[in-house]
Design a protein around this motif. Structure first.
Motif, PDB file in Angstrom:
ATOM      1  N   ALA A 140       0.865  -1.264   0.173  1.00  0.00           N
ATOM      2  CA  ALA A 140      -0.041   0.059  -0.036  1.00  0.00           C
ATOM      3  C   ALA A 140       0.738   1.305   0.048  1.00  0.00           C
ATOM      4  CB  ALA A 140      -0.928   0.150   1.264  1.00  0.00           C
ATOM      5  N   ARG A 193      19.935  15.564   3.047  1.00  0.00           N
ATOM      6  CA  ARG A 193      19.241  14.282   2.645  1.00  0.00           C
ATOM      7  C   ARG A 193      18.227  14.783   1.506  1.00  0.00           C
ATOM      8  NH1 ARG A 193      16.707  15.863   8.125  1.00  0.00           N
ATOM      9  NH2 ARG A 193      14.669  16.856   7.591  1.00  0.00           N
ATOM     10  N   ASN A 230       2.337   3.127   1.508  1.00  0.00           N
ATOM     11  CA  ASN A 230       2.542   3.522   3.096  1.00  0.00           C
ATOM     12  C   ASN A 230       3.534   4.714   2.993  1.00  0.00           C
ATOM     13  OD1 ASN A 230       1.071   1.941   4.510  1.00  0.00           O
ATOM     14  ND2 ASN A 230       2.787   0.402   4.881  1.00  0.00           N
ATOM     15  N   LEU A 231       3.083   5.642   2.381  1.00  0.00           N
ATOM     16  CA  LEU A 231       3.903   6.898   2.213  1.00  0.00           C
ATOM     17  C   LEU A 231       3.028   7.929   3.052  1.00  0.00           C
ATOM     18  CD1 LEU A 231       4.112   7.532  -1.681  1.00  0.00           C
ATOM     19  CD2 LEU A 231       5.945   6.608  -0.098  1.00  0.00           C
ATOM     20  N   VAL A 232       3.875   8.961   3.544  1.00  0.00           N
ATOM     21  CA  VAL A 232       3.159   9.837   4.713  1.00  0.00           C
ATOM     22  C   VAL A 232       2.390  11.067   3.881  1.00  0.00           C
ATOM     23  CG1 VAL A 232       3.526  11.380   6.676  1.00  0.00           C
ATOM     24  CG2 VAL A 232       4.918   9.200   6.140  1.00  0.00           C
ATOM     25  N   GLU A 284      10.307  14.752   0.674  1.00  0.00           N
ATOM     26  CA  GLU A 284      10.134  14.588   2.314  1.00  0.00           C
ATOM     27  C   GLU A 284       9.911  13.140   2.569  1.00  0.00           C
ATOM     28  OE1 GLU A 284       8.375  18.970   3.715  1.00  0.00           O
ATOM     29  OE2 GLU A 284       7.117  17.424   2.563  1.00  0.00           O
ATOM     30  N   LEU A 329      10.508   2.377   9.306  1.00  0.00           N
ATOM     31  CA  LEU A 329      11.553   2.805   8.781  1.00  0.00           C
ATOM     32  C   LEU A 329      12.860   3.161   9.612  1.00  0.00           C
ATOM     33  CD1 LEU A 329       9.723   5.327   6.291  1.00  0.00           C
ATOM     34  CD2 LEU A 329      10.953   3.044   5.724  1.00  0.00           C
ATOM     35  N   GLY A 330      12.616   2.742  10.821  1.00  0.00           N
ATOM     36  CA  GLY A 330      13.716   2.795  11.732  1.00  0.00           C
ATOM     37  C   GLY A 330      13.954   3.980  12.566  1.00  0.00           C
ATOM     38  N   CYS A 331      12.485   4.620  12.885  1.00  0.00           N
ATOM     39  CA  CYS A 331      12.548   5.749  13.735  1.00  0.00           C
ATOM     40  C   CYS A 331      12.692   5.298  15.210  1.00  0.00           C
ATOM     41  CB  CYS A 331      11.443   6.424  13.537  1.00  0.00           C
ATOM     42  SG  CYS A 331      11.292   8.009  14.541  1.00  0.00           S
ATOM     43  N   ARG A 388      -0.895  21.508  10.183  1.00  0.00           N
ATOM     44  CA  ARG A 388      -1.850  20.446   9.657  1.00  0.00           C
ATOM     45  C   ARG A 388      -3.261  20.454   9.855  1.00  0.00           C
ATOM     46  NH1 ARG A 388      -2.078  14.905   8.432  1.00  0.00           N
ATOM     47  NH2 ARG A 388      -0.837  14.407  10.260  1.00  0.00           N
ATOM     48  N   MET A 418      17.426  11.000  15.350  1.00  0.00           N
ATOM     49  CA  MET A 418      16.855  12.419  14.759  1.00  0.00           C
ATOM     50  C   MET A 418      17.163  13.378  15.435  1.00  0.00           C
ATOM     51  SD  MET A 418      12.746  11.769  14.287  1.00  0.00           S
ATOM     52  CE  MET A 418      12.289  13.087  13.247  1.00  0.00           C
ATOM     53  N   ARG A 473      -0.767   4.765  11.285  1.00  0.00           N
ATOM     54  CA  ARG A 473      -0.467   4.379  10.249  1.00  0.00           C
ATOM     55  C   ARG A 473       0.841   4.843  10.127  1.00  0.00           C
ATOM     56  NH1 ARG A 473      -2.417   0.931   6.560  1.00  0.00           N
ATOM     57  NH2 ARG A 473      -1.127   0.787   4.504  1.00  0.00           N
ATOM     58  N   ASP A 523      14.753  18.612  13.773  1.00  0.00           N
ATOM     59  CA  ASP A 523      13.765  17.953  12.814  1.00  0.00           C
ATOM     60  C   ASP A 523      12.636  17.349  13.465  1.00  0.00           C
ATOM     61  OD1 ASP A 523      15.145  17.942  10.349  1.00  0.00           O
ATOM     62  OD2 ASP A 523      16.377  16.155  10.885  1.00  0.00           O
ATOM     63  N   ASN A 526      -2.172  -4.242   6.033  1.00  0.00           N
ATOM     64  CA  ASN A 526      -2.784  -3.789   4.662  1.00  0.00           C
ATOM     65  C   ASN A 526      -4.276  -3.982   4.983  1.00  0.00           C
ATOM     66  OD1 ASN A 526      -0.458  -3.499   3.357  1.00  0.00           O
ATOM     67  ND2 ASN A 526      -0.554  -5.686   2.495  1.00  0.00           N
ATOM     68  N   TYR A 583       1.058  13.875   4.213  1.00  0.00           N
ATOM     69  CA  TYR A 583       1.206  15.304   4.373  1.00  0.00           C
ATOM     70  C   TYR A 583       2.869  15.769   4.098  1.00  0.00           C
ATOM     71  CZ  TYR A 583       3.167  14.390   9.263  1.00  0.00           C
ATOM     72  OH  TYR A 583       3.697  13.682  10.069  1.00  0.00           O
ATOM     73  N   LEU A 584       3.432  14.835   3.610  1.00  0.00           N
ATOM     74  CA  LEU A 584       4.835  15.288   3.059  1.00  0.00           C
ATOM     75  C   LEU A 584       4.848  14.925   1.675  1.00  0.00           C
ATOM     76  CD1 LEU A 584       7.133  13.089   5.731  1.00  0.00           C
ATOM     77  CD2 LEU A 584       6.202  15.401   5.822  1.00  0.00           C
ATOM     78  N   MET A 586      16.250  11.300   7.903  1.00  0.00           N
ATOM     79  CA  MET A 586      16.040  11.968   8.803  1.00  0.00           C
ATOM     80  C   MET A 586      16.158  11.315  10.408  1.00  0.00           C
ATOM     81  SD  MET A 586      12.639  14.330   9.527  1.00  0.00           S
ATOM     82  CE  MET A 586      11.421  13.306  10.057  1.00  0.00           C
ATOM     83  N   PHE A 587      15.603  10.096  10.381  1.00  0.00           N
ATOM     84  CA  PHE A 587      15.714   9.192  11.347  1.00  0.00           C
ATOM     85  C   PHE A 587      17.125   9.110  11.831  1.00  0.00           C
ATOM     86  CE2 PHE A 587      11.198   7.454   9.932  1.00  0.00           C
ATOM     87  CZ  PHE A 587      10.529   8.495  10.686  1.00  0.00           C
ATOM     88  N   LEU A 606      12.617  10.640   4.617  1.00  0.00           N
ATOM     89  CA  LEU A 606      12.370  10.228   6.034  1.00  0.00           C
ATOM     90  C   LEU A 606      13.495   9.250   6.608  1.00  0.00           C
ATOM     91  CD1 LEU A 606       8.516   9.466   6.528  1.00  0.00           C
ATOM     92  CD2 LEU A 606       9.711  11.235   7.442  1.00  0.00           C
ATOM     93  N   PRO A 607      13.764   7.971   6.213  1.00  0.00           N
ATOM     94  CA  PRO A 607      14.712   7.198   6.910  1.00  0.00           C
ATOM     95  C   PRO A 607      15.986   7.976   7.161  1.00  0.00           C
ATOM     96  CG  PRO A 607      14.137   6.066   4.841  1.00  0.00           C
ATOM     97  CD  PRO A 607      13.503   7.592   4.789  1.00  0.00           C
ATOM     98  N   ARG A 653      12.413   5.505  -1.311  1.00  0.00           N
ATOM     99  CA  ARG A 653      12.609   5.580   0.239  1.00  0.00           C
ATOM    100  C   ARG A 653      13.135   4.436   0.626  1.00  0.00           C
ATOM    101  NH1 ARG A 653       7.197   5.814   3.485  1.00  0.00           N
ATOM    102  NH2 ARG A 653       7.051   3.990   2.971  1.00  0.00           N
ATOM    103  N   ILE A 678       4.666   3.192  10.179  1.00  0.00           N
ATOM    104  CA  ILE A 678       5.697   3.306   9.022  1.00  0.00           C
ATOM    105  C   ILE A 678       6.910   3.991   9.696  1.00  0.00           C
ATOM    106  CG2 ILE A 678       6.123   4.703   6.823  1.00  0.00           C
ATOM    107  CD1 ILE A 678       3.052   4.956   6.477  1.00  0.00           C
TER     108      ILE A 678
END
Lengths: 251, 461
Positions: A107, A134, A109-111, A118, B365-367, B16, B1, B357, B5, B460, A113-114, A125-126, A122-123, A170, B361
């Motif tokens: 799916a 980046r 799985n993008l964010v 961006e 993604l490793g946060c 938002r 991070m 969600r 950020d 999903n 609002y970015l 940034m983390f 993301l990875p 990504r 994610i």
């Protein structure tokens, strides 16, 4: 072709990046035990494009999740780059993912609002990479996946194929050694599916990255170097292409 | 991070959801404003009180009486406040000066006007140390005899006892008219005879007594402690009192047993008077250099067996009362901030519910978990911060409005007094509390975000 279990694919010119030993995953649903994975043993080699093929409920997704450290196995051992990942705590697991793993989802799985840049960064940034660096890397990679005109687009302004390209970018942005792809073409039409697949496999081959994909579609699976058939939580059989390490287009 | 950020992601999310952020923020704003305004009234009361206190007299001064009332009840004890004791007082650490006082109640007269005056004998050399400030004329000199310095209100005590309808009531304060007697220029006499000048002075049996010359040399500035008395050199007052005592004895002897007629004796305040060589004083003023040591010195004097009183007592009592008042006002204000904090918590839970969600994610993604928690905590803290900061701005406005209205409604607030005062510390504390409330309100939601299963989150559909 070899038997379902006790497969050793070690060839002299290959180094396993992932070794799975006696892996089992059992869920408890009320008083019922559901065996999702049972005694799975296999190695995955560096630079390999490996595909888990199975029907819904076969346990292929569970296998991917356990390999990625998203779920803890009930029994058994997973060594990725000689690290037993089932023993890592949350923090080490996060660091491990930052450094070694990329994810591509069905799916996307993008964010929402970015924008594309961006999302791709993301990875990074983390990981604490500076915004300037980046963004530069994300822009370069987005151009490489053919989205130079969609850098500032939000996911909702893009088609499914475009979104999945962002998802792929990504996954590759950190230059991980392993990329997990869970039904990456599941939401796409067949033409786009092949494009996305080519892109994914091409990027992985170029940098000798290991690509592990889950699918229920044999046509998609055929693009992989090796197909692992999963049935009822066991490896049913493993099909290998004749010339491992050779790009699939040549087959 | 990077922290920048984390902050950026938090801000992005707040912006938002503008409407929700704004509504939650308004809640905090109202909460902060109500606390700040309520507390500002407490601070205003405190300032007004301090203001009044400083007008009542010096906070440096301790008044020592020869009487000591044990704090646990019981009978009053009495000890001699003599020169020896005064030497001891001077030895106490922190004491700057000691001024014994001799008191007598005399009648002053000028022409037809008379006044009852509380005359206090003091050591003229110590007047400056005890903050005697002259408004007209001069302070006392050591060689003054009948020279008198008047408290600012004393000239108004003069009245005409023979005037029709005058009951002899003393009018305190300035009613706009100048005092009937110019104490610095008019001829003055003083006497221990309380019947002097009154219509009943001519009744049979009343004995006329001596009068003494008096010379007004100065009028003091308005001050709480000295306004209602007149001051004279202590040595001269001693002489007057000894003289008076002799006269009293003489009169008593001449009248024999007819006690009924001895009505208007001055019951001298000076016990002992001339009867002993070693004068015992009614009151002794002790000045302490450091305000914070007043209580300590006061306690030492009490331990010596004397009654000691200072404005610090009243100040401490009042401070205690004010602290309670402030706590109550603050608590009333805090209720709305508490409600606001529930608003923040609710907003954060909603936000996490919607962003499940996204959180999943991020994790995949490793946060780091701490960064996820940080994002939500900072979001909550930012709501607190902006709500608090804007709230303080609003508080200053409301405070100004209150004070403007108050000045119009009550004219007698005294100069410079405000009902509502927001000092800088209150403003900073209010913002800090708002941020803290945000952090606390965001704590559990952020914990929940941390604990979300990444796998569940990204399942999903």
């Amino acid at each position: 072709m070899k038997g379902a279990r006790n497969i050793s694919v070690e060839k002299s010119n290959m180094e396993p990046i992932i070794s799975i030993t006696n892996l089992s995953k059992i869920y408890r649903v009320g008083s019922e035990k559901v065996v999702a994975l049972q005694d799975v043993n296999m190695n995955i080699n560096k630079g390999e494009f490996c595909c888990f093929l199975g029907t819904s409920g076969s346990g292929k997704s569970t296998l991917l999740n356990v390999l990625a450290g998203l779920e803890k196995p009930t029994r058994g051992n997973i060594r990725i780059k000689n690290v037993s990942i089932e023993k890592l705590n949350e923090k080490k697991l996060a660091a491990f993912r930052q450094d070694n793993v990329g994810f591509i989802f069905q799916a996307y799985n993008l964010v929402n609002y970015l924008n594309a840049v961006e999302n791709v960064s993301l990875p990074l940034m983390f990981k604490g990479v500076s915004k300037k660096e980046r963004t530069k890397r994300a822009v370069d990679l987005l151009k490489a996946v053919g989205l130079s005109k969609h850098l500032r687009h939000k996911p909702t302004q893009m088609s499914g194929g475009q979104q999945q390209r962002v998802g792929i970018a990504r996954a590759f942005i950190t230059n991980p050694e392993i990329i997990f792809a869970d039904e990456p073409t599941g939401n796409l039409d067949s033409k786009t599916s092949l494009e996305v697949l080519d892109l994914m496999a091409g990027l992985a081959k170029k940098n000798r990255q290991t690509l592990i994909m889950v699918t229920h579609d044999l046509n998609i699976a055929k693009r992989a170097d090796r197909i692992v058939y999963i049935l009822d939580g066991r490896i049913e059989k493993i099909e290998e292409k004749q010339y491992t390490g050779v790009s699939y287009e040549q087959n | 991070m990077k922290i920048s950020d984390v902050l950026g992601m938090s801000l992005k999310n707040l912006l938002r959801r503008k409407t929700r952020t704004l509504l939650t923020l308004i809640g905090v704003l109202i909460g902060t404003t109500s606390i700040a305004v309520m507390m500002s009234i407490g601070v205003g009361m405190d300032r007004t009180f301090e203001n009044q206190l400083s007008r009542m007299g010096s906070l440096h001064t301790i008044t020592v009486n020869s009487y000591y009332f044990p704090e646990n009840g019981g009978f009053a004890e009495q000890k001699n406040l003599d020169d020896k004791v005064i030497k001891e007082f001077e030895q106490i650490e922190g004491v700057e000066a000691v001024m014994p006082q001799l008191r007598a109640f005399l009648k002053f007269a000028s022409g037809r006007y008379v006044a009852h005056v509380d005359l206090i004998g003091i050591d003229s050399s110590k007047m400056e140390a005890f903050d005697f400030e002259i408004s007209e004329g001069r302070l006392l000199n050591g060689d003054d005899k009948g020279a008198i310095v008047f408290g600012s209100q004393v000239p108004y005590f003069f009245y005409n006892p023979r005037a029709v309808g005058n009951s002899g009531m003393i009018m305190f304060g300035d009613n706009g008219e100048p005092p009937p007697v110019n104490v610095l220029e008019d001829k003055l006499i003083m006497t221990f005879d309380m019947s002097y000048g009154e219509s009943y002075a001519n009744q049979p049996g009343n004995v006329r007594r001596k009068t003494y010359k008096a010379q007004g040399v100065g009028i003091l500035k308005e001050s709480g402690e000295y306004s209602y008395s007149a001051f004279i050199n202590i040595d001269y007052l001693k002489k007057l009192m000894q003289d008076n005592e002799r006269e009293e004895k003489r009169i008593a002897a001449s009248q024999g047993g007819s006690e009924g007629s001895i009505v208007y004796y001055n019951t001298s305040y000076s016990r002992g008077g001339s009867s002993s060589r070693n004068t015992s004083y009614e009151t002794v003023l002790v000045k302490v250099t450091d305000v914070n040591k007043v209580e300590e010195v006061q306690n030492k004097i009490k331990e010596m067996g004397f009654g000691a009183y200072s404005l610090a007592d009243a100040r401490n009592e009042m401070k205690k009362t004010l602290a309670v008042v402030q706590a109550i006002l603050g608590a009333i204000g805090a209720i709305s901030l508490l409600v606001a904090s529930l608003g923040i918590t609710n907003t954060m839970y909603m936000s996490i519910y919607e962003r499940t969600r996204e959180i999943g994610i991020f994790k995949v993604l490793g946060c780091y978990l701490k960064d996820i928690r940080g994002m939500f905590l900072i979001e909550a803290a930012l709501i607190g911060f902006f709500g608090g900061a804007i709230g303080i701005g609003v508080s200053y406005t409301i405070s100004a409005i209150i004070n403007t209205i108050a000045v119009r409604v009550m004219m007698d607030m005294g100069e410079g007094a405000s009902i509502s005062v927001i000092p800088l510390w209150l403003a900073l504390a209010a913002v800090a509390v708002a941020v803290l409330v945000g952090l606390i309100a965001g704590y559990f939601p952020s914990k929940r975000a941390m604990k979300l299963s990444a796998l569940e989150a990204i399942k999903n559909e």
